[in-house]
Enzyme design. Structure first.
Site, mmCIF file in Angstrom:
data_model
loop_
_atom_site.group_PDB
_atom_site.id
_atom_site.type_symbol
_atom_site.label_atom_id
_atom_site.label_comp_id
_atom_site.label_asym_id
_atom_site.label_seq_id
_atom_site.Cartn_x
_atom_site.Cartn_y
_atom_site.Cartn_z
ATOM 1 C CG ASP A 179 1.114 7.559 -3.651
ATOM 2 O OD1 ASP A 179 0.994 8.355 -4.602
ATOM 3 O OD2 ASP A 179 0.635 7.767 -2.524
ATOM 4 C CG ASP B 56 -2.033 0.961 1.181
ATOM 5 O OD1 ASP B 56 -2.368 1.418 0.080
ATOM 6 O OD2 ASP B 56 -2.599 1.275 2.251
ATOM 7 C CG HIS C 118 -6.456 4.908 -1.511
ATOM 8 N ND1 HIS C 118 -5.271 4.515 -0.930
ATOM 9 C CD2 HIS C 118 -6.441 4.396 -2.765
ATOM 10 C CE1 HIS C 118 -4.568 3.809 -1.803
ATOM 11 N NE2 HIS C 118 -5.256 3.720 -2.929
#
Length: 285
Positions: free
Chosen positions: A107, A85, A209
């Protein structure tokens, strides 16, 4: 059943109108609770692991070994993915892939679009060689989750989303559209117009999210616009903490961790089962 990537479970969810929950691991008890809930609900499940949680548990290799051992002990039959994550770099994603993670999120949303595309493409190239699925993000999800801190929310641009998808080959996209990590201050305000536009131009599962605290009607609307993965962590943490706090308040002399953590684990499990029913993934394994 061996660990799998997210690709097939999310594509199936998008096609059939439900979402698969990503429930974050924080320690052994979370892995136990989430795997038990998934098996009891006959639901596919994604075990999310942040870099901070991985460090706390002992590293990526420890996470994979723990999950695999539990799945063997429990006789797990439902599809399970281990997902990094908010991977902060290509190097961290590569480390997770080589440790046995079956899915990673890169990310690079804090970088300009061209840099995001370049970094994400590099991760996709390595991941797909290993049969690992890749999630990317555009825009800024508010709040804080371990090492990821954002001041405010920046909505993803639908045109940039399409460009990112077309140039990288990712398997799912997390467009920031008003959700936040952690508890909401006031009512959530999701960008459904943008979500609908993105879902019409991108034939990929979308990711939401900050799933804690979003009303069921908004969850269902998001799923109708192609959201096939919803991340939940804070709600489980709150449920566990409340259960443990209650036991210790009732029995202040209690010191056996199994006796106060056990009810906390059960609280996580019941929370996860409720989310699986809300997301529509129960009985879909």
């Amino acid at each position: 059943m061996p660990l799998v990537s997210m690709k097939e479970m999310l594509e199936k969810g998008r096609k059939q109108g439900y979402a698969v929950g990503q429930f974050n691991l924080n320690n052994l008890e979370y892995a136990q609770a989430i795997l038990q809930a998934a098996e009891e609900e006959k639901s596919p499940v994604i075990l999310g692991v942040s870099e901070g949680a991985a460090r706390y548990i002992g590293g990526f290799n420890v996470v994979v070994s723990m999950v695999k051992s539990l799945m063997e002990a429990y006789g797990t039959t439902v599809p399970v993915a281990i997902h990094l994550d908010h991977g902060s770099s290509f190097e961290k994603c590569a480390e997770a892939i080589h440790a046995g993670f079956t899915s990673v999120m890169i990310d690079a949303s804090h970088d300009p679009l061209e840099e995001n595309i370049a970094t994400t493409s590099k991760v996709v190239e390595l991941a797909h060689i290993h049969g690992v699925s890749v999630e990317a993000e555009l825009g800024t999800v508010g709040g804080q989750e371990d090492d990821v801190i954002a001041d405010g929310v920046i909505y993803a641009d639908p045109k940039e989303c399409l460009e990112l998808v077309e140039k990288t080959g990712i398997d799912c996209l997390a467009p920031a559209l008003g959700s936040v990590h952690g508890p909401y201050k006031g009512e959530p305000n999701l960008g459904f117009a943008e979500m609908e536009e993105i879902s019409k131009t991108i034939e990929l599962p979308l990711v939401l999210h900050g799933g804690t605290g979003i009303p069921t009607k908004d969850i269902q609307r998001a799923i109708s616009y192609g959201t096939s993965k919803i991340n939940v962590n804070t709600e489980n943490q709150i449920a566990q903490a409340e259960a443990v706090r209650q036991v210790l308040n009732d029995k202040p002399d209690l010191y056996d961790p199994r006796k106060y953590l056990g009810p906390g684990t059960e609280a996580i499990k019941e929370t996860v089962k409720g989310k699986m029913r809300e997301f529509g993934s129960s009985q879909q394994a």
